[in-house]
Design a protein around this motif. Structure first.
Motif, PDB file in Angstrom:
ATOM      1  N   TYR A  71       0.830  -1.202   0.000  1.00  0.00           N
ATOM      2  CA  TYR A  71       0.000   0.000   0.000  1.00  0.00           C
ATOM      3  C   TYR A  71       0.869   1.259   0.000  1.00  0.00           C
ATOM      4  O   TYR A  71       0.613   2.206  -0.726  1.00  0.00           O
ATOM      5  N   ARG A  73       3.981   1.519  -1.086  1.00  0.00           N
ATOM      6  CA  ARG A  73       4.667   1.631  -2.379  1.00  0.00           C
ATOM      7  C   ARG A  73       3.748   2.224  -3.437  1.00  0.00           C
ATOM      8  O   ARG A  73       4.158   3.079  -4.229  1.00  0.00           O
ATOM      9  N   VAL A  74       2.499   1.779  -3.459  1.00  0.00           N
ATOM     10  CA  VAL A  74       1.543   2.301  -4.437  1.00  0.00           C
ATOM     11  C   VAL A  74       1.271   3.779  -4.188  1.00  0.00           C
ATOM     12  O   VAL A  74       1.193   4.578  -5.127  1.00  0.00           O
ATOM     13  N   CYS A  75       1.149   4.185  -2.925  1.00  0.00           N
ATOM     14  CA  CYS A  75       0.920   5.594  -2.592  1.00  0.00           C
ATOM     15  C   CYS A  75       2.103   6.459  -3.019  1.00  0.00           C
ATOM     16  O   CYS A  75       1.922   7.538  -3.592  1.00  0.00           O
ATOM     17  N   LYS A  76       3.309   5.985  -2.753  1.00  0.00           N
ATOM     18  CA  LYS A  76       4.498   6.748  -3.147  1.00  0.00           C
ATOM     19  C   LYS A  76       4.594   6.867  -4.661  1.00  0.00           C
ATOM     20  O   LYS A  76       4.948   7.924  -5.186  1.00  0.00           O
ATOM     21  N   PHE A  77       4.292   5.796  -5.372  1.00  0.00           N
ATOM     22  CA  PHE A  77       4.330   5.835  -6.835  1.00  0.00           C
ATOM     23  C   PHE A  77       3.302   6.813  -7.381  1.00  0.00           C
ATOM     24  O   PHE A  77       3.589   7.579  -8.304  1.00  0.00           O
ATOM     25  N   THR A  78       2.096   6.819  -6.799  1.00  0.00           N
ATOM     26  CA  THR A  78       1.053   7.737  -7.253  1.00  0.00           C
ATOM     27  C   THR A  78       1.456   9.188  -7.004  1.00  0.00           C
ATOM     28  O   THR A  78       1.293  10.044  -7.889  1.00  0.00           O
ATOM     29  N   LEU A  79       1.983   9.470  -5.824  1.00  0.00           N
ATOM     30  CA  LEU A  79       2.441  10.834  -5.533  1.00  0.00           C
ATOM     31  C   LEU A  79       3.602  11.245  -6.438  1.00  0.00           C
ATOM     32  O   LEU A  79       3.664  12.380  -6.912  1.00  0.00           O
ATOM     33  N   THR A  81       4.220  10.187  -9.472  1.00  0.00           N
ATOM     34  CA  THR A  81       3.688  10.446 -10.811  1.00  0.00           C
ATOM     35  C   THR A  81       2.983  11.799 -10.860  1.00  0.00           C
ATOM     36  O   THR A  81       3.154  12.566 -11.822  1.00  0.00           O
ATOM     37  N   PHE A  82       2.203  12.111  -9.835  1.00  0.00           N
ATOM     38  CA  PHE A  82       1.501  13.396  -9.803  1.00  0.00           C
ATOM     39  C   PHE A  82       2.482  14.561  -9.794  1.00  0.00           C
ATOM     40  O   PHE A  82       2.358  15.493 -10.587  1.00  0.00           O
ATOM     41  N   ASN A  85       4.484  15.054 -13.088  1.00  0.00           N
ATOM     42  CA  ASN A  85       3.693  15.719 -14.125  1.00  0.00           C
ATOM     43  C   ASN A  85       3.445  17.184 -13.777  1.00  0.00           C
ATOM     44  O   ASN A  85       3.400  18.033 -14.667  1.00  0.00           O
ATOM     45  N   ASN A 116       5.575   9.639 -19.356  1.00  0.00           N
ATOM     46  CA  ASN A 116       4.911   8.814 -18.344  1.00  0.00           C
ATOM     47  C   ASN A 116       5.148   7.322 -18.503  1.00  0.00           C
ATOM     48  O   ASN A 116       4.527   6.527 -17.819  1.00  0.00           O
TER      49      ASN A 116
END
Length: 117
Positions: A71, A73-79, A81-82, A85, A116
């Motif tokens: 969880y 790792r997914v949160c860090k990846f999403t942040l 990416t945001f 960009n 991306n």
């Protein structure tokens, strides 16, 4: 049982099934995440699952520790990416003023398209 939960509950939940024998294989295959436990009944559940563990006692660590790590790792990846960009958009925005609104691009088109990936 897994199919009833997936079809009957709104919003659709993510289902996890745990099995230790050949009779649990359809349930493991129906769920989004299947955990097979190697045991006396053979390895059919392990062969058809996403994750395999040796004992039921390992299930707590799998869900609570490794689930939390995933969880995070997914949160860090999403942040990441945001913000990546957002930085690109801000660079393009400020370059518009520097270039005197001429319409020239700071990046080549292929760089912006492949950013991306």
């Amino acid at each position: 049982m897994v199919r009833l939960v997936r079809e009957g509950v709104k919003p659709t939940p993510v289902t996890l099934s745990v099995g230790d024998g050949a009779n649990d294989v359809p349930m493991i295959q129906e769920a989004q995440v299947g955990v097979g436990i190697a045991g006396r009944e053979g390895r059919q559940a392990v062969n058809n699952s996403d994750f395999a563990i040796g004992q039921f006692s390992y299930l707590q660590r799998l869900l609570l520790v490794h689930g939390r790590w995933n969880y995070r790792r997914v949160c860090k990846f999403t942040l990441f990416t945001f913000w990546r960009n957002a930085v690109q958009v801000l660079l393009i925005f400020f370059y518009t003023f520097v270039s005197g609104y001429s319409g020239t691009s700071i990046f080549e088109d292929w760089i912006r398209l492949s950013f991306n990936f």
